[in-house]
Every structure is written in C-alpha cells, then in structure tokens.
Write an enzyme that holds these catalytic residues in place. Structure first.
Site, short mmCIF file in Angstrom:
data_model
loop_
_atom_site.label_atom_id
_atom_site.label_comp_id
_atom_site.label_asym_id
_atom_site.label_seq_id
_atom_site.Cartn_x
_atom_site.Cartn_y
_atom_site.Cartn_z
N LYS A 118 3.86 -28.71 13.04
CA LYS A 118 4.92 -28.40 13.70
C LYS A 118 6.99 -28.64 13.20
CE LYS A 118 3.44 -27.90 18.38
NZ LYS A 118 2.26 -26.26 18.23
N GLU A 202 13.10 -31.21 20.74
CA GLU A 202 13.39 -30.23 19.97
C GLU A 202 14.44 -30.20 22.07
OE1 GLU A 202 10.84 -27.36 18.72
OE2 GLU A 202 10.80 -26.64 20.37
N HIS A 236 2.56 -23.98 29.85
CA HIS A 236 2.49 -23.24 28.72
C HIS A 236 1.19 -23.03 27.75
CE1 HIS A 236 6.59 -26.11 28.87
NE2 HIS A 236 5.59 -26.95 28.76
N GLU A 276 5.99 -17.41 16.31
CA GLU A 276 6.42 -17.36 17.43
C GLU A 276 7.89 -18.32 17.11
OE1 GLU A 276 2.21 -19.12 19.89
OE2 GLU A 276 3.68 -20.76 19.14
N GLU A 294 6.95 -21.91 16.10
CA GLU A 294 5.91 -22.35 15.11
C GLU A 294 4.91 -21.03 14.39
OE1 GLU A 294 2.36 -24.43 16.81
OE2 GLU A 294 2.26 -22.36 18.47
N ASN A 296 0.99 -19.54 13.65
CA ASN A 296 -0.53 -19.63 14.06
C ASN A 296 -0.86 -18.69 13.10
OD1 ASN A 296 0.44 -21.17 16.26
ND2 ASN A 296 0.55 -19.37 17.41
N ARG A 298 -3.75 -17.61 12.10
CA ARG A 298 -4.97 -16.34 12.41
C ARG A 298 -4.80 -15.50 13.27
NH1 ARG A 298 -4.23 -18.36 17.54
NH2 ARG A 298 -3.06 -20.44 18.30
P1 ADP Z 1 1.24 -24.64 20.44
O1 ADP Z 1 1.21 -25.07 19.72
O2 ADP Z 1 1.03 -25.08 22.46
O3 ADP Z 1 1.49 -22.86 21.29
P2 ADP Z 1 4.19 -24.03 21.46
O4 ADP Z 1 5.62 -24.99 20.46
O5 ADP Z 1 4.26 -22.93 21.19
O6 ADP Z 1 3.14 -24.95 21.27
O7 ADP Z 1 4.79 -23.39 22.66
C1 ADP Z 1 4.28 -23.19 23.82
C2 ADP Z 1 5.29 -22.90 25.06
O8 ADP Z 1 5.80 -23.74 25.37
C3 ADP Z 1 6.09 -21.76 24.13
O9 ADP Z 1 5.31 -20.26 24.22
C4 ADP Z 1 7.24 -22.12 25.53
O10 ADP Z 1 6.60 -21.60 26.35
C5 ADP Z 1 7.45 -23.36 25.43
N1 ADP Z 1 8.22 -24.08 24.71
C6 ADP Z 1 8.23 -23.79 23.47
N2 ADP Z 1 9.62 -24.67 22.84
C7 ADP Z 1 10.43 -24.63 23.84
C8 ADP Z 1 11.75 -24.44 24.03
N3 ADP Z 1 12.22 -25.56 22.94
N4 ADP Z 1 11.99 -24.45 25.20
C9 ADP Z 1 11.46 -23.58 26.33
N5 ADP Z 1 9.88 -23.03 26.18
C10 ADP Z 1 9.77 -23.71 25.42
P1 ADP Z 2 -2.68 -18.16 21.50
O1 ADP Z 2 -1.54 -18.35 21.31
O2 ADP Z 2 -3.38 -17.17 20.36
O3 ADP Z 2 -2.71 -17.99 23.01
P2 ADP Z 2 -3.50 -20.83 21.87
O4 ADP Z 2 -2.50 -21.17 21.42
O5 ADP Z 2 -3.94 -19.86 23.50
O6 ADP Z 2 -3.51 -19.16 21.31
O7 ADP Z 2 -5.71 -20.75 21.46
C1 ADP Z 2 -6.50 -19.78 20.76
C2 ADP Z 2 -7.20 -21.02 20.77
O8 ADP Z 2 -7.03 -21.46 20.14
C3 ADP Z 2 -7.87 -21.11 21.93
O9 ADP Z 2 -9.40 -20.93 22.17
C4 ADP Z 2 -7.57 -22.62 21.79
O10 ADP Z 2 -8.63 -24.17 22.26
C5 ADP Z 2 -7.60 -23.02 20.34
N1 ADP Z 2 -6.63 -24.59 19.99
C6 ADP Z 2 -5.40 -23.94 19.59
N2 ADP Z 2 -3.98 -24.21 18.95
C7 ADP Z 2 -5.67 -25.45 18.98
C8 ADP Z 2 -5.74 -26.99 18.12
N3 ADP Z 2 -4.13 -27.20 18.01
N4 ADP Z 2 -6.82 -27.91 18.29
C9 ADP Z 2 -8.14 -26.83 18.58
N5 ADP Z 2 -7.80 -26.13 19.37
C10 ADP Z 2 -6.85 -25.29 19.17
MG MG Z 3 2.19 -21.51 20.80
#
Ligand code: ADP
Ligand code: ADP
Ligand code: MG
Length: 647
Positions: A118, A202, A236, A276, A294, A296, A298
């Site tokens: 990230k 952040e 989250h 995202e 971030e 994704n 895929r």
């Molecule tokens: P992940 O890789 O686990 O999906 P993200 O960076 O996409 O992590 O964040 C997951 C969730 O956390 C977001 O969908 C949002 O709900 C919350 N989130 C992430 N960053 C922020 C932020 N700067 N402020 C408020 N909520 C956040």
């Molecule tokens: P989406 O943003 O599509 O909801 P998720 O963050 O919920 O995606 O993840 C989708 C799938 O990928 C899930 O099965 C989750 O467990 C897997 N996944 C996502 N990020 C990772 C990671 N960094 N390591 C392992 N599995 C991950």
């Molecule tokens: Mg995310």
C-alpha cells in the site's frame, strides 16, 4: 497470441464455478483443481476435467504453484485463471505461469508488484496525479519516528499494514496516548498474517464511504465501468455492495473514473482491476472529496453488481483480453442501467460475534429473481478449511428502491438449513431505513448493531410448525391416513431452540385440524388447499434433517431434536408407555394388555438406524393398549404401548 481452447481455474468455491460458467459459454474446455476434501465440490462437477492437487490446507493445494502448473500442462490447458484470493495477486505465481509458456488471465507480475504494497502504491499514485489519503508512507519504521509522523498527520488516524488485505493489520487510533500500543498490535498482527510488519499511517476520514471504481485494461489503455459503493462494512469487511453509489453526481463520477483510469494506465494494467477510494461522506459527495486507498489487481468479489448495471460479463472480458483481443468496449459505449446490490451470505454465528461456522447444508435454495453465485449445493459441507461464504446474492432493478426491495424479498425467500448463517442480518440490513434512504457510511453497521442482530421472537405458531415437521406430518400426502393411526390423545415431541427445551403436545382435533400445545398455549394447525396454517397464518415452510428442523420463518429458525433415545425416554417418562423416537421396525413386543409393569421394564424393541433400541416403561402401571405387533413399520412419534392414565 492466439485464443486458447483449454483453461484451468486455480481456485475453488463460488468464484471457480463463476469462471467455469463463462469459460464454457465461450466454448472453452475447463479444468478444475481441487484438494482432497473438495473432490465432490460443485466447481469440480462443473468442469470438464479435474485434477486433485493435494491436501485440505491451502498451503497443501490451492497455493501450490508447481503442482497447479503441472496440472495445466498434463491436461493441455494453455491458460490459468486465478479467481480471487489464493494466488491471484502473487507476482511470483504469474512469473512461473508465464515461464512455463502459459497465459495468466490477469495483469503482469510487475503491475501486481507495483500495487502489492500500500505504501509504494500510494507513492506511485501520488506521482501519477491521483489524490491519495494524507499520511505517512515512508520507510523509516522506528516507533519514535512513526509517533512523530502520527502527530503531524493528526488524530484520529489509521495504522495499516502495507501488505494488508481483507481488513487485517489495521488499527484505528483516536488519541495520541493510544498510539504506541496500537502500533505494537498492528505490527504483530501484520507479521503473523502477511510476514511483513511495515505499516503506514493515514488520516482517518470522517463519515467514511468506501467507493471503488472498476477498471479494465488491455496493457496500455484502460476504461472504467463506473463505481461500486461498498460502505456497508463490518470491521472493515464488506457486507453489502451496490452500484452505482447513492448520491453520486456526474461530476464526481467523471473525476473518480478519470483518476482510476489514470491509475490503471500508469502501471500498464491488463484485465479487471479495482481502484479503491475512501470518500468523505460528511458533506455530500464532492469531486475533491475522494482519495486513493489501494488497488486490487484481480477480479473482485463484488464484480457482479457492475456486470448487472453495465450488462457485461467481466470474466468474458478477462478471457478475451488475456487471449490478445483489444479492449472489448470504448468508454463512450459504457452506460449505467439501473441499480444492483450484492449481499454476502456466510456460514457464521451472528449472536456469537459473527464467528465463522461449519456444517452440512441440508437444504439450500434461492428464489427466482435473485442472481445467486454459489459454490455449494444442498448436501455440501461448509468446511473449516476455507472461507465460510455460502453464496453472493445479487439483485438488479431499474431504480435503487426496486433493486433493494428485490434483494430484501429474495433474502426473505432464501432457504438455508444445516448451519447458522448471517441471512437474518443481511435481511435486517436490506430493510434498514437509513440504508434505504442511501445514508451509507462504513460506521452504519456498528452504530445499529443491536437492532441489526436482534433475535426474532419465536412464536408458539413457529414452535408448532417445528413440532409437526419433526413428526413428519406436514410432509405426509395422505395425512388423514397418517392421523387415522393416531388416537385423539396428546402426543409429545421435544424440541430445543436458542437454549430453550420444550415438550410440545400434538393432538388430532378433527379432519384437517390438529391442536398443538406450546407452553400452555394451544395453536390450531389446519391443512387447507394452500397447505398448513397455524392459527390462520400460513406455514413458513420447514425442512427436517437428522436431528434438526429448520422453520423458514424470520430467515430460518433451527430447532434441535435432542438425541432420539433421550427423546424416546423423555416422551415415555411423560407418557408412561412408549412412543417411537424415530421411524423404525418393531422387532419384538414384550407386554400384553392388562399386564402390570414396573418403571424401566422392557416394553418393545425397535430397530431403527440399523440399531436395536429398547423402549422401557416410564413409570409403574398397567398396560392399557398395545398398538403395534412384531414386524410393524412405525413413524416417529407413533405410540407403541400405552399404560392406563396415559394421554
Ligand atoms: P484492505 O486491504 O484490508 O482492503 P483498505 O485499505 O482497502 O484495506 O481498507 C479497508 C477498509 O478500511 C476500507 O474499506 C474502509 O472502510 C476503511 N478505511 C481504510 N482507510 C481508511 C481511512 N483513511 N479513513 C477511514 N476509513 C478507512
Ligand atoms: P474484496 O475487496 O473483493 O471484498 P476482500 O478484501 O474481501 O476483497 O478479499 C477477497 C478475497 O481475497 C478473500 O477471500 C480474502 O480472504 C482474500 N484476500 C484479500 N487480500 C488478501 C491478502 N492480502 N492475503 C490473503 N488473502 C487475501
Ligand atoms: Mg481494500
């Protein structure tokens, strides 16, 4: 590059089934891979060919690069689709696939690497002119330095694992004195989950909304397929997603779409990807109020909502572009049609804190009008080895209100038995007034968690339906014949629900009419042309599985039938004589009318479930009736022997 004719899907569950469906529709041969425990899984049954790649643990099967590539080579597959999760965002896997002369359906290893962490991704996006969430994303990880940076960023803030995903490795810090402790815990969690304890800091966006943009690239150019709103989250993690985002303006959509395309083109993105953004929802949606979180790299879990509003098949696009075709559509060809929702149905124990659950799905069906993406069928197990997702339920409609009503109705008419699920929770969300008004932010679920997880009132009518189902009476076609065997006396069945055990009395009143006594309240069950009613309310429908009855009221209420022998004993205790605890065959009868018996004396021996069971007297008394003879076939609940004063 040429179009391939055979594709291997390196995944399982609903996404493997989803990819196979499109690949087959495109005339491709499909190869499934599976672990030992998945040998009979739906994705295996759907594929033209399947290869077992090892043991149940993902590290022993679905994560084994070499074995998967070998499976592709031995089956003649020229391409591999990774689905999501597992190896889908693993650049080393992509390189190994390509080194073996196969096509990876997805982006290049380099693009995945550029977005993999990230912090690096945010720096890259910042340079490309994409707005990023303000914060610290530097390499200096000294706790003292991070604390200084935290003060500069300001509170509240988020600590995020740079390698994080799936909501893991993230901590909200509301005040400076919590920072050191939160940092330690975030790093520890990140190290265990991702083997990398680097974090970024952040600014925490107030009233955050998660709005993401679907992009699609051919390696050079990219288009976007509009946005999805994924703000309905629990810890989250996404729960319900929708497209388009409520309250989105054309101006902001254009700004977000352009930023997402810029992000994809900056890394030469190929295939389906998601950018995202976090959006400040406090003052409505504004073109300067979104920041990159971030990317994704895929196909995303929630891609179906985009497919529904755009009328495209993203998996088909992935396969076409992977085989060398240019982008399947120009930006100006893409239009939004209506609105779509997706709800993620999981096997989880909501009252126990959304604990993942397992079980065999004795009954599973979804109503017409919902698009159900699932990797399981009735009879399949949700095993502890993998994600407990049962299905994604997708509803589309011309407007948000119509689509939401379709979702709500579809959830109400879905049937799952054999495991606890979050179906009622999803239903409560679909009927949440604020959500219906489009007031979405990532805090909605947490604020209303009590109302959203409130346990329904299990009325006497529901207990009554469970009791009749347990006795196998609601299913009986010639129920009059069934009941003719019954004498007009109270029969008993023991049921347990939510920690409450009840003995329910059942008694024939007249043709088509049965009385059911639940804790002193009598419910009248009647069989009419449209099925059973309970106190004039139509039956909810129910399913009887070994040891369990599920009544499909309030999204499904499960009743346990305590152990049949215990049940037989309990019934006999109340009755004195004996009821058949389960369907079976009478092996021998040991008493005659008028005979005196002592408590515990043997009355009848029944063979059921391939075992012999001895039915004994529940109390001392005199046998008034013997209702069965050796060799008789009896139904569950049928009286076998009665003592005087029974009934
Ligand atoms: P992940 O890789 O686990 O999906 P993200 O960076 O996409 O992590 O964040 C997951 C969730 O956390 C977001 O969908 C949002 O709900 C919350 N989130 C992430 N960053 C922020 C932020 N700067 N402020 C408020 N909520 C956040
Ligand atoms: P989406 O943003 O599509 O909801 P998720 O963050 O919920 O995606 O993840 C989708 C799938 O990928 C899930 O099965 C989750 O467990 C897997 N996944 C996502 N990020 C990772 C990671 N960094 N390591 C392992 N599995 C991950
Ligand atoms: Mg995310």
């Amino acid at each position: 590059m040429t179009m391939f004719d055979t594709i291997l899907i390196a995944n399982r569950g609903e996404i493997a089934a989803r990819v196979i469906r499109t690949a087959r529709a495109m005339g491709l041969r499909t190869v499934a891979v599976h672990s030992d425990v998945d040998a009979d899984a739906l994705h295996v049954a759907l594929a033209d060919e399947a290869v077992c790649i090892g043991g149940a643990a993902p590290s022993q099967s679905y994560l084994r690069t070499d074995v998967i590539i070998e499976a592709a080579q031995t089956t003649g597959a020229q391409a591999i689709h990774p689905g999501y999760g597992f190896l889908s965002e693993n650049p080393d896997f992509v390189e190994a696939v390509e080194a073996a002369g196969l096509t990876f359906v997805g982006p290049s290893a380099q693009a995945i690497r550029q977005m993999g962490l990230k912090d690096a991704a945010k720096r890259l996006m910042d340079e490309a002119g994409v707005p990023v969430v303000p914060g610290y994303m530097g390499e200096d990880q000294d706790p003292g330095h991070l604390e200084v940076e935290a003060h500069r960023v300001g509170y509240p803030l988020l600590i995020k694992a740079v390698a994080g995903g799936g909501g893991k490795g993230m901590r909200l810090v509301e005040a400076p004195e919590e920072f050191v402790d939160a940092l330690e815990r975030a790093k520890a969690e990140a190290l265990t989950a991702f083997g990398n304890d680097t974090v970024l800091i952040e600014k925490y966006i107030q009233r955050p909304r998660h709005i993401e943009v679907q992009v699609f690239g051919d390696g050079t150019r990219a288009v976007h397929l509009f946005e999805r709103d994924c703000s309905l989250q629990r810890r989250h993690q996404k729960v319900i997603e929708e497209a388009p985002a409520p309250g989105m303006t054309e101006e902001m959509r254009a700004a977000m779409g352009a930023a997402a395309v810029r992000a994809a083109e900056a890394i030469g993105y190929k295939g389906a990807g998601t950018v995202e953004f976090i959006v400040d929802g406090a003052n409505g949606l504004r073109p300067d109020g979104f920041w990159f979180m971030e990317m994704n790299t895929r196909l995303q879990v929630e891609h179906p909502v985009t497919e529904e509003i755009c009328g495209v098949d993203l998996v088909e696009w992935q396969i076409r572009v992977a085989s060398g075709e240019p982008l399947p559509a120009r930006q100006e060809d893409l239009k939004i049609n209506g609105h779509a929702f997706e709800a993620r149905l999981y096997a989880e124990d909501v009252p126990a804190g959304f604990l993942p659950a397992t079980g065999t799905l004795s009954d599973l069906s979804f109503p017409e009008g919902l698009r159900a993406e699932t990797g399981v069928r009735a009879g399949d197990a949700i095993s502890p080895h993998y994600d407990p997702m049962i299905a994604k339920l997708v509803a589309h409609g011309p407007t948000r209100a119509v689509a939401l009503r379709r979702l709500a109705r579809g959830l109400r008419n879905s049937r799952v038995a054999g495991t606890v699920t979050n179906l009622a929770f999803l239903g409560a969300l679909a009927e949440h007034e604020g959500f219906a008004r489009g007031e979405v932010d990532t805090g909605l679920i947490a604020r209303d968690i009590d109302a959203l997880t409130a346990q329904p009132e299990v009325t006497p009518a529901i207990w009554a339906e469970a009791a009749l189902t347990a006795l196998g009476l609601t299913e009986a076609v010639d129920w009059e014949t069934g009941f003719a065997l019954w004498r007009p006396e109270w029969r008993r069945v023991v049921l347990e629900q939510g920690g409450i055990r009840r003995e329910i009395g059942v008694k024939v009143k007249g043709p088509g009419s049965v009385l059911v006594s639940v804790e002193g309240q009598v419910v009248e069950a009647q069989r009419g042309v449209r099925g059973w009613t309970f106190d004039d309310t139509p039956a909810a429908g129910a399913y009887l599985a070994p040891g369990q009855v599920t009544v499909f009221a309030h999204y499904g209420i499960a009743f346990d039938l305590p152990d049949p022998l215990a049940r037989g004993a309990a019934a006999a205790g109340a009755l004195g004589g004996a009821l058949a605890p389960m369907p079976g065959r009478v092996v021998s009868v040991h008493v005659g009318v008028g005979q005196e018996v002592a408590e515990g004396d043997r009355l009848v021996v029944l063979e059921a479930m391939k075992m012999e069971h001895t039915m004994r007297a529940g109390r001392a008394g005199v046998v008034s009736e013997v209702l069965v003879a050796q060799g008789d076939q009896v139904e569950a609940g049928a009286p076998l022997v009665l003592l005087e004063e029974d009934g």
